[in-house]
Design a protein around this motif. Structure first.
Motif, mmCIF file in Angstrom:
data_model
loop_
_atom_site.group_PDB
_atom_site.id
_atom_site.type_symbol
_atom_site.label_atom_id
_atom_site.label_comp_id
_atom_site.label_asym_id
_atom_site.label_seq_id
_atom_site.Cartn_x
_atom_site.Cartn_y
_atom_site.Cartn_z
ATOM 1 N N LEU A 1 11.051 27.767 15.428
ATOM 2 C CA LEU A 1 9.867 28.834 15.682
ATOM 3 C C LEU A 1 9.990 28.998 16.591
ATOM 4 O O LEU A 1 9.613 28.672 17.494
ATOM 5 N N HIS A 2 10.520 30.972 17.079
ATOM 6 C CA HIS A 2 10.811 31.282 18.772
ATOM 7 C C HIS A 2 10.548 32.582 18.234
ATOM 8 O O HIS A 2 10.058 33.594 17.517
ATOM 9 N N ILE A 3 8.402 32.853 18.794
ATOM 10 C CA ILE A 3 8.425 34.185 17.842
ATOM 11 C C ILE A 3 7.817 35.060 19.452
ATOM 12 O O ILE A 3 6.629 34.685 19.829
ATOM 13 N N SER A 4 7.906 35.867 19.850
ATOM 14 C CA SER A 4 7.835 36.658 20.965
ATOM 15 C C SER A 4 6.805 38.405 20.068
ATOM 16 O O SER A 4 6.763 38.292 18.981
ATOM 17 N N LYS A 5 5.523 38.563 21.155
ATOM 18 C CA LYS A 5 4.888 39.645 20.864
ATOM 19 C C LYS A 5 4.522 40.185 21.655
ATOM 20 O O LYS A 5 4.237 39.380 22.809
ATOM 21 N N PRO A 6 3.598 40.905 21.779
ATOM 22 C CA PRO A 6 2.198 41.230 22.431
ATOM 23 C C PRO A 6 1.559 40.529 23.428
ATOM 24 O O PRO A 6 1.440 39.978 23.011
ATOM 25 N N ALA A 7 1.210 40.361 25.460
ATOM 26 C CA ALA A 7 0.860 39.533 25.257
ATOM 27 C C ALA A 7 -0.216 39.652 25.319
ATOM 28 O O ALA A 7 -1.353 38.157 25.130
ATOM 29 N N ALA A 8 -1.423 40.505 24.597
ATOM 30 C CA ALA A 8 -2.667 40.115 23.847
ATOM 31 C C ALA A 8 -3.064 39.860 22.947
ATOM 32 O O ALA A 8 -3.521 39.922 22.673
ATOM 33 N N TYR A 9 -2.033 39.795 22.420
ATOM 34 C CA TYR A 9 -1.716 38.799 20.468
ATOM 35 C C TYR A 9 -1.522 37.456 21.556
ATOM 36 O O TYR A 9 -0.698 36.807 21.649
ATOM 37 N N ASN A 10 -2.525 36.607 21.794
ATOM 38 C CA ASN A 10 -2.532 35.294 22.188
ATOM 39 C C ASN A 10 -3.570 34.714 21.005
ATOM 40 O O ASN A 10 -3.101 33.229 21.642
ATOM 41 N N GLY A 11 -3.344 34.761 19.731
ATOM 42 C CA GLY A 11 -3.424 33.904 18.933
ATOM 43 C C GLY A 11 -2.553 34.120 17.797
ATOM 44 O O GLY A 11 -2.630 34.017 17.350
ATOM 45 N N THR A 12 -1.951 33.246 18.334
ATOM 46 C CA THR A 12 -0.940 32.404 17.777
ATOM 47 C C THR A 12 -1.171 31.624 17.313
ATOM 48 O O THR A 12 -0.620 29.906 17.831
ATOM 49 N N LEU B 1 8.029 26.826 3.154
ATOM 50 C CA LEU B 1 6.928 26.558 3.791
ATOM 51 C C LEU B 1 6.215 27.128 5.699
ATOM 52 O O LEU B 1 5.478 26.791 5.864
ATOM 53 N N VAL B 2 7.764 27.333 5.761
ATOM 54 C CA VAL B 2 7.603 28.508 7.125
ATOM 55 C C VAL B 2 6.798 29.284 6.954
ATOM 56 O O VAL B 2 6.766 29.815 6.209
ATOM 57 N N THR B 3 5.886 29.724 8.341
ATOM 58 C CA THR B 3 4.799 30.214 8.075
ATOM 59 C C THR B 3 4.190 30.362 9.656
ATOM 60 O O THR B 3 4.444 29.493 10.741
ATOM 61 N N PHE B 4 3.575 31.479 10.130
ATOM 62 C CA PHE B 4 3.186 31.826 11.643
ATOM 63 C C PHE B 4 1.530 32.503 11.499
ATOM 64 O O PHE B 4 1.953 33.364 10.076
ATOM 65 N N LEU B 5 1.468 32.873 12.071
ATOM 66 C CA LEU B 5 0.053 33.869 12.212
ATOM 67 C C LEU B 5 -0.291 34.455 13.637
ATOM 68 O O LEU B 5 -0.082 33.378 14.938
ATOM 69 N N VAL B 6 -0.270 35.785 13.964
ATOM 70 C CA VAL B 6 -0.336 35.949 15.558
ATOM 71 C C VAL B 6 -1.386 37.323 14.942
ATOM 72 O O VAL B 6 -1.346 38.227 14.444
ATOM 73 N N SER B 7 -1.932 37.342 16.064
ATOM 74 C CA SER B 7 -3.725 38.191 16.237
ATOM 75 C C SER B 7 -4.106 38.167 17.782
ATOM 76 O O SER B 7 -3.507 37.533 19.102
ATOM 77 N N GLU B 8 -4.871 39.514 17.941
ATOM 78 C CA GLU B 8 -5.852 38.725 19.113
ATOM 79 C C GLU B 8 -6.434 37.918 19.627
ATOM 80 O O GLU B 8 -6.613 37.615 20.609
#
Length: 957
Positions: free
Chosen positions: A210-221, A252-259
């Motif tokens: 997995l390669h996930i991009s998001k706003p820099a504020a979302y550092n809980g990844t 079974l693949v998963t991810f979580l992106v949060s601030e």
């Protein structure tokens, strides 16, 4: 009871199972009716499955997540996936995989040398929306066993809330009181295709990066595996690259992106560290969850002999506490996600039943790391292998690490009795059951795959021996690791262990293969009919498949493990069968002499038992006069079986209620649990006859008085969790039935909280909240609603919702129901909250019906009607079960006049028809039921008086 009445009783039981107790038990998947979007024939269903002529080997998934900063496409994502594939057959000119995206932007294919493969110019690719197929059309056939790279670019939109699964967004409040948005995934069983094009069936295992991009504020990844790199991008964005996963299925693949999600608790002595992760304002509240995860990891490391840290070097052992989650928990490899309800446990804020279940849930999900992730069912028809083992270990493993919870004792009410009840109908399916459509697949995640499968495995372990069972688990895992498996692979592992240990030597002629074949591939279960000649000791055993409708016959012969105890030879804890019954009828002997006999030790065999009249009478006398001579789990079995026998017409009501009179001296949770279920079923048949229901309730309360008095209204220091849950169940039921002291005590506690801020013990909040709202006014309602909004505990919030739904005031109840249409009631709680309004107070059905009529469009949208569980279908259908004839007429007239085009139309009409049948049944049944109940109550009171007199004589002497 007339034959006509018996048939009606049997037919309406299944139809009203949801109406009696529409709130789902705490389990990974809520059980629901199967609704296919488009009717298909059995021959056509197979087209939902992918061809196996091309398989994926390796995925690189690039996801660019956008939140509200993207004003043109808020809460969306751009995706690119690069998949290495191989053809496994000759002349393959079309690659077929799953995709459920808003738009496919481009598709390209490259060969092993990096040269572009020519696609059909007329139609490079095509989609089939019904099947979620993406078909890539080639000019030349693929070479067999040669690597090709399939590249796909696409974009799509995050789902709002967890109910539709896929990639979705939820919300939470951080430690500073600021509302935040987070994005995460829930792919099981067929929703990875919403995140990236893939072979979205468990058979097709591959490696994922997995390669996930998001706003820099979302550092809980977070994701399944370790972070390889963080790369700073333009526009204040960051891309996180995760290490490769093990070879595994797409779900079974998963991810979580949060601030602000962070590590709440961790144990770094493990490799990888065991971490609990959640919202920032729950830091310090996850220590109990960490202890559960640590001890369960230790258990499985030792039991399977395959330590977690050896499964794959990149895997994490993270446990996510998610404010929103469609199920109780999901076993994504390396990063399990749970509903926060079960992760944030605090003795002062959590009712015991939630704490108790949370332990089995963590164990269940960790067991999946081996059974489900390391090995995976070949197809969802074999879901029972994944879920049955996880459910079995949810109790057996947790008991080894937390014996204070007494988990084996709770297995029967949680799994076995649930399975027996569900598996009694004519339309039930076997554990191994062919499913193809998405609705069928999701429907198979239910009682059969969880409860019956777990019960079957426990029964099997008792037959072959616990040591042999453990060995078979190791063989199964080692011989099939990282591969899809089927029921034959499991049978091979069991046979290998059995042969090595010679563990079936005591049963000459017994075929384990036939035992396995029948129980796995045949629906239903047997009833063992026992006829005893007490003078000779001869016991004639006969079996037949048990149906609630006793007019239906099935000649299936089930291999049955026979265990039994007698008054003169009590051996209830010996679970090794003394005999394997493999014929329709057999005869065994005991010592001669008249005495009670109980078959099926601790109710660990998946079957019911009926006895001849004399033997039932001897059992009844023992239960009444010397109940402790019969193990409490077998006393619970008697209650469970007696209610089933009465409902099916195999036992007269008078005789059944006479046996049940022993409950007047019973305090054990395991005995009262099936009793409360049984009495609730009968009292619900009397809803439309309030005076008769009130008389029935009074009789039940008379039987409960000893339990209420003995358990008391206040939890005691040092009491066992089982006692705490007994009080919780019995007081809640007693208050619902109108027990004056129970209601007064509950009201007084609420007033003391409201006026003096004296906390209510968490273990009894359920009956206090419900009673307070039932008896309170608008000020009391507003007070509890304010506490709900201020609480930081999902469990206490849910109990307050249960309470608020019990208000008798139509205006307040309408306000409560309107609350379920807002985000304040989370998506996963909406249906339960709606049902609380029906359960909390008998008179609420009319108000609920009017609310549905006035807000049906909003309900359908807010409850996410097209999510897999179809909560709007359940809500609108459940209303019917609580209405009287006048209410049903009005509800049907509204439905037929203005709602013929809604998806729920047919299911609600069916519920209305069932409700009418139920009313008719209750009317016919009422007099016989009350006569039987009165008789048992009179006998119980008389016996109590005799006991009290005898006790007084003994004291005087």
């Amino acid at each position: 009871m007339s034959k006509l009445l018996l048939v009606a009783l049997s037919l309406t039981l299944l139809a009203f199972a949801a109406g009696d107790n529409p709130i789902s038990s705490y389990k990974e998947f809520q059980e629901f009716d199967i609704f296919d979007d488009i009717p298909v024939t059995r021959e056509a269903e197979r087209v939902y499955r992918l061809p196996e002529n091309v398989v994926p080997l390796d995925y690189d998934v690039y996801l660019d997540l956008y939140f509200d900063e993207n004003t043109e496409r808020p809460f969306s994502y751009d995706g690119r996936v690069s998949i290495i594939v191989q053809a496994k057959e000759t002349d393959v000119r079309q690659i077929v995989l799953h995709s459920n995206m808003d738009e496919i932007k481009s598709v390209t294919v490259f060969d092993e040398a990096g040269a572009r493969v020519q696609l059909d110019q007329d139609k490079e690719y095509e989609t089939e929306e019904l099947y979620h197929f993406l078909k890539v059309n080639l000019i030349e056939p693929l070479k067999v066993n040669v690597n090709y790279t399939l590249n796909i670019e696409y974009w799509s939109t995050m789902n709002e809330g967890p109910m539709k699964r896929g990639i979705w967004r939820g919300w939470y409040t951080d430690k500073d009181g600021k509302e935040r948005i987070y994005a995460t995934t829930h792919f099981q069983p067929y929703n990875a295709r919403q995140a990236f094009p893939c072979w979205d069936e468990p058979l097709f295992k591959a490696v994922f990066k997995l390669h996930i991009s998001k706003p820099a504020a979302y550092n809980g990844t977070f994701s399944n595996t370790l972070v390889d790199f963080n790369v700073l991008l333009a526009n204040n964005r960051i891309r996180t690259d995760f290490a490769a996963t093990p070879k595994m299925s797409s779900y079974l693949v998963t991810f979580l992106v949060s601030e602000t999600f962070t590590v709440l608790a961790q144990d770094t002595t493990f490799n990888p560290p065991i971490r609990i992760i959640g919202r920032s304002n729950t830091v310090g509240l996850a220590d109990h969850a960490l202890e559960l995860a640590v001890k369960m990891t230790k258990f499985f490391d030792e039991y399977f002999g395959i330590p977690y840290e050896t499964l794959h070097p990149n895997l994490l052992n993270d446990h996510i506490s998610s404010p929103d989650w469609a199920s109780a928990g999901t076993e994504n490899w390396g990063m399990v996600s749970y509903r926060e309800l079960y992760m944030i446990i605090n003795e002062s804020e959590t009712i015991m039943s939630i704490e108790h279940y949370a332990a089995t849930l963590v164990s269940h999900e960790l067991a999946h790391k081996w059974f489900g992730n390391l090995i995976t069912c070949y197809w969802w028809s074999n879901t029972w292998i994944n879920e049955g083992y996880a459910s079995y270990f949810g109790y057996i493993a947790t008991n080894a690490m937390f014996p204070e919870y007494e988990f084996p004792d709770h297995f029967n009410s949680r799994y076995l009795q649930t399975s027996l009840s569900f598996d009694s109908g004519v339309n039930t399916v076997p554990m191994n059951h062919d499913v193809n459509t998405p609705a069928q697949v999701t429907g198979h995640f239910g009682t059969i795959s969880y409860s019956k499968a777990a019960s079957f495995l426990r029964m099997t372990a008792n037959i072959i021996g616990l040591g042999t069972f453990q060995k078979s688990c190791k063989y199964f895992l080692i011989n099939n690791r990282f591969e899809p498996t089927n029921q034959q692979d499991l049978l091979d592992a069991m046979n290998l262990a059995i042969e090595e240990d010679k563990s079936l030597a005591a049963y000459p002629g017994f075929s384990f293969e036939e035992y396995y074949r029948v129980w796995v591939n045949k629906p239903g279960y047997p009833i063992l009919i026992v006829e005893i000649n007490h003078s000779t000791g001869e016991m004639k055993l006969k079996q037949e498949r048990f149906f609630l409708n006793s007019n239906i016959a099935d000649d299936t012969i089930y291999p049955i493990p026979i265990t039994y105890s007698t008054r003169s030879n009590r051996n209830f804890t010996n679970l090794t069968p003394v005999h394997m019954m493999t014929q329709a009828s057999e005869t065994i002997t005991k010592a001669s002499g008249e005495e009670w006999v109980i078959f099926n030790h601790l109710q660990q065999g998946h079957y019911r038992v009926d006895y001849d009249r004399r033997t039932w009478t001897l059992i009844s006398e023992a239960l009444h006069n010397n109940p402790d001579t019969i193990h409490y789990l077998n006393r619970a079995q008697v209650v469970d079986d007696v209610f089933a026998l009465m409902r099916s017409g195999r036992m007269e009501l008078n005789f059944g209620f006479e046996i049940l009179r022993f409950l007047a001296k019973e305090t054990n949770l395991h005995v009262w649990d099936p009793a409360i279920s049984g009495y609730t079923w009968y009292r619900n048949r009397l809803r439309h006859l309030p005076e008769k229901q009130a008389e029935f309730d009074k009789i039940i309360l008379g039987l409960m008085e000893h339990a209420i008095t003995t358990l008391g209204y206040e939890p005691k220091a040092g009491e066992t969790p089982t006692v705490s849950m007994a009080r919780q169940s019995i007081l809640h039921f007693a208050c619902t039935l109108g027990h004056k002291k129970c209601n007064q005590d509950s009201w007084d506690r609420f007033v003391n909280l409201r006026d003096n801020n004296v906390p209510i013990n968490a273990r009894i909040r359920r009956n206090v909240y419900v009673t307070a709202m039932r008896e309170g006014d608008a000020d009391d309602f507003d007070y509890l609603l304010k506490r709900f909004r201020e609480s930081n505990y999902a469990n206490d919030q849910l109990e307050m919702l249960r309470g608020l739904g019990a208000t008798k005031d139509p205006a307040l109840l309408t306000r409560y129901l309107q609350l379920t249409l807002t985000k304040e009631v989370r998506s996963h709680d909406k249906l339960n909250s709606f049902n609380y309004a029906l359960l909390g107070n008998q008179e609420n059905a009319k108000t609920v019906k009017e609310f549905v009529k006035n807000h049906v469009t909003e309900i359908r949208k807010a409850y996410v009607e097209d999510s897999p569980a179809r909560p709007a279908h359940s809500a609108l259908s459940n209303v019917a079960g609580y209405l009287d004839e006048e209410g049903l007429d009005d509800y049907e007239a509204w439905l037929r006049s203005s709602q013929t085009d809604i998806p729920q139309y047919s299911s609600v009409l069916s519920a209305i028809s069932s409700a009418r049948n139920n009313i008719k049944l209750g009317t016919e049944l009422s007099e016989a039921l009350l006569q039987a109940a009165r008789g048992s109550a009179t006998m119980a009171v008389t016996s109590f008086a005799m006991i009290a007199t005898l006790a007084l004589i003994l004291v005087v002497v």
